[in-house]
Write a protein that holds these residues in place. Structure first.
Motif, PDB file in Angstrom:
ATOM      1  N   TYR A 237      -5.467  -5.079  -1.447  1.00 56.08           N
ATOM      2  CA  TYR A 237      -4.626  -6.260  -1.622  1.00 56.08           C
ATOM      3  C   TYR A 237      -5.390  -7.248  -2.501  1.00 56.08           C
ATOM      4  O   TYR A 237      -6.447  -7.751  -2.116  1.00 56.08           O
ATOM      5  CB  TYR A 237      -4.285  -6.887  -0.279  1.00 56.08           C
ATOM      6  CG  TYR A 237      -3.599  -8.238  -0.378  1.00 56.08           C
ATOM      7  CD1 TYR A 237      -2.536  -8.456  -1.266  1.00 56.08           C
ATOM      8  CD2 TYR A 237      -4.010  -9.304   0.416  1.00 56.08           C
ATOM      9  CE1 TYR A 237      -1.918  -9.690  -1.367  1.00 56.08           C
ATOM     10  CE2 TYR A 237      -3.389 -10.539   0.341  1.00 56.08           C
ATOM     11  CZ  TYR A 237      -2.346 -10.732  -0.558  1.00 56.08           C
ATOM     12  OH  TYR A 237      -1.731 -11.965  -0.663  1.00 56.08           O
ATOM     13  N   LEU A 269      -1.914  -3.601  -4.299  1.00 58.59           N
ATOM     14  CA  LEU A 269      -0.914  -4.600  -3.938  1.00 58.59           C
ATOM     15  C   LEU A 269      -1.355  -5.935  -4.528  1.00 58.59           C
ATOM     16  O   LEU A 269      -2.425  -6.445  -4.194  1.00 58.59           O
ATOM     17  CB  LEU A 269      -0.797  -4.698  -2.416  1.00 58.59           C
ATOM     18  CG  LEU A 269      -0.450  -3.393  -1.704  1.00 58.59           C
ATOM     19  CD1 LEU A 269      -0.591  -3.555  -0.194  1.00 58.59           C
ATOM     20  CD2 LEU A 269       0.950  -2.925  -2.074  1.00 58.59           C
ATOM     21  N   VAL A 334       3.523  -8.212  -4.175  1.00 58.65           N
ATOM     22  CA  VAL A 334       3.860  -8.734  -2.849  1.00 58.65           C
ATOM     23  C   VAL A 334       3.741 -10.248  -2.864  1.00 58.65           C
ATOM     24  O   VAL A 334       2.988 -10.820  -3.666  1.00 58.65           O
ATOM     25  CB  VAL A 334       2.944  -8.149  -1.750  1.00 58.65           C
ATOM     26  CG1 VAL A 334       3.168  -6.652  -1.602  1.00 58.65           C
ATOM     27  CG2 VAL A 334       1.482  -8.449  -2.036  1.00 58.65           C
ATOM     28  N   GLU A 339       3.141  -9.610   3.762  1.00 53.51           N
ATOM     29  CA  GLU A 339       3.874  -8.515   3.124  1.00 53.51           C
ATOM     30  C   GLU A 339       2.923  -7.375   2.758  1.00 53.51           C
ATOM     31  O   GLU A 339       3.276  -6.191   2.878  1.00 53.51           O
ATOM     32  CB  GLU A 339       4.602  -9.010   1.876  1.00 53.51           C
ATOM     33  CG  GLU A 339       5.508  -7.947   1.260  1.00 53.51           C
ATOM     34  CD  GLU A 339       6.286  -8.445   0.047  1.00 53.51           C
ATOM     35  OE1 GLU A 339       6.912  -7.597  -0.639  1.00 53.51           O
ATOM     36  OE2 GLU A 339       6.263  -9.664  -0.228  1.00 53.51           O
ATOM     37  N   HIS A 343       3.160  -3.551   4.254  1.00 58.30           N
ATOM     38  CA  HIS A 343       3.227  -2.366   3.394  1.00 58.30           C
ATOM     39  C   HIS A 343       2.152  -1.352   3.792  1.00 58.30           C
ATOM     40  O   HIS A 343       2.434  -0.155   3.925  1.00 58.30           O
ATOM     41  CB  HIS A 343       3.046  -2.759   1.926  1.00 58.30           C
ATOM     42  CG  HIS A 343       3.038  -1.575   1.003  1.00 58.30           C
ATOM     43  ND1 HIS A 343       4.170  -1.125   0.347  1.00 58.30           N
ATOM     44  CD2 HIS A 343       2.035  -0.722   0.641  1.00 58.30           C
ATOM     45  CE1 HIS A 343       3.862  -0.062  -0.372  1.00 58.30           C
ATOM     46  NE2 HIS A 343       2.575   0.200  -0.211  1.00 58.30           N
TER      47      HIS A 343
END
Length: 446
Positions: A237, A269, A334, A339, A343
């Motif tokens: 992320y 992400l 995202v 979020e 995911h």
């Protein structure tokens, strides 16, 4: 280690008998066996690498006609990127670890003269079924001997020459030690896997090392407990505050240092507010390494400044559930951390996932919320490795929620037993009217 063409039942019985001997050997005897294994492999280096070259030649031909994946060929190469040296060093590292057998983890005084202990002990007999990676034999043999477990190994046909050469070297070495030769067996019988998986009375744990298909097959066809993972769908992320250069370095390492590994990055992400700031530099670094970026609409629009040689294509829904094991990366935009976590917990494989951010609060929130065996802050997914964790080596990566998670070293190969030392105590003396009461006093471990 013995090369055996015995029936799966006979191999399992021999391993069970050997496990009882191995479990009682002192640490010095087990360490002596590891020294002998290391020296035997070092002396047989040329023969083993020559055998590996023969396997590689056949594997490359199979990959050329589409019957074998390139990632599997990469895993087969024993001479690649210091793999041989790492294999030998792993044996020495395991030898240098503290003895895991017989550690007292709990002591309780139940009553005067009646003490309870919980003590670590080997699991028993391990069955390791693996594909391609010939160094698995040395890794497993070292960890099994050190932990007092017997092991039966069944390798894939693509690495036959390699694992026979390694097994002969280890077997000759163990013949000069107190470790029973049957404690480490390489089964050479064709199509032995179904029968081995049926030996739940004699085999205590199955550890698969290979493809998604192999692991799922094993989990669906045995009553023996299985320790392993089916996929390595690792995600990062990229949060808006991440340092761009740090983020680029970490993402490139996670994706490109060894794409065929289960701890390599498969999904990136990107927080929407990072699309025009941090993400372009990260994407450019990936593109320079030849990585194909499979982007959603928003992330693709943010990469208009990349050179025309960059590989940027439209992502599909299936890509977010795919372990590419190649220079391919799925990218998704995202809105925030929640979020991203949703995911990962939905599409990930519970292997290793990381957050890139300067916010300690967000990092701790991410690491608490993500349901994976490994959760990192500003560090590459490639650190998910037994040697890098200080375990010496590993028998595999576990995404299970019982017994052991993540890289499995010596600790993951141990179980425990309870010991009580008394002086003629009987349960009838306790409880009821006028009966004795238990003390349940905690005692120091040493």
């Amino acid at each position: 280690m013995s090369l055996t063409n015995a029936s799966p039942l006979d191999a399992a019985l021999a391993a069970k008998s050997a496990s009882h001997v191995l479990a009682t050997l002192p640490a010095s005897a087990r360490n002596d066996a590891l020294t002998a294994m290391h020296d035997g492999l070092a002396q047989a280096r040329d023969d083993i690498l020559a055998a590996n070259a023969r396997d590689l030649d056949l594997a490359r031909k199979a990959a050329a006609d589409g019957s074998l994946s390139q990632s599997l060929v990469s895993r087969l190469d024993l001479g690649k990127k210091g793999k041989w040296e790492d294999m030998l060093q792993g044996i020495l590292d395991v030898r240098g670890l503290d003895d895991p057998v017989g550690r007292v983890t709990l002591r309780t005084r139940l009553d005067d003269g009646l003490d309870l202990e919980r003590v670590t002990c080997p699991i028993g007999v391990l069955l390791i079924i693996f594909e391609a990676r010939p160094e698995v034999i040395a890794n497993i043999a070292a960890l099994a001997v050190k932990s007092g477990n017997a092991a039966i190994l069944k390798g894939g046909k693509e690495s036959t020459e390699s694992f026979i050469a390694i097994s002969r070297a280890i077997g000759a070495a163990l013949d000069r030690t107190r470790v029973p030769n049957a404690a480490i067996q390489l089964v050479t019988t064709r199509d032995a896997i179904p029968e081995l998986l049926a030996q739940d009375r004699h085999i205590d744990l199955v550890i698969p090392r290979g493809s998604n298909e192999l692991v799922r097959y094993i989990k669906g066809n045995t009553r023996i407990p299985v320790l392993g993972h089916a996929d390595g769908l690792c995600s990062i992320y990229l949060e808006q505050s991440a340092d761009p250069k740090m983020a680029a370095d970490v993402v490139v390492d996670a994706k490109t240092s060894y794409p065929a590994a289960c701890n390599s990055l498969e999904t990136l992400l990107v927080q929407e507010s990072a699309l025009d700031t941090v993400f372009p530099l990260v994407a450019a670094a990936l593109a320079s390494k030849g990585v194909e970026l499979r982007c959603d609409t928003k992330s693709k629009a943010a990469l208009s400044s990349l050179p025309s040689t960059a590989k940027v294509v439209d992502v599909t829904a299936e890509d977010y559930d795919t372990e590419f094991l190649d220079l391919v990366l799925a990218v998704k935009t995202v809105s925030d951390l929640d979020e991203a976590v949703a995911h990962i917990n939905t599409h990930g494989s519970h292997h290793t996932d990381i957050i890139l951010t300067t916010s300690g609060n967000l990092a701790e929130q991410f690491m608490s919320a993500v349901d994976s065996a490994g959760v990192y802050w500003n560090a590459s997914t490639r650190f998910a490795d037994g040697m890098r964790y200080g375990f010496g080596t590993e028998v595999g990566i576990s995404t299970n929620k019982i017994h052991s998670r993540g890289p499995v070293g010596l600790e993951g190969l141990m179980i425990y037993k309870y010991k009580i030392r008394g002086a003629g105590h009987v349960t009838a003396a306790y409880g009821g009217a006028g009966g004795k009461q238990f003390k349940h006093e905690s005692l120091p471990l040493e």
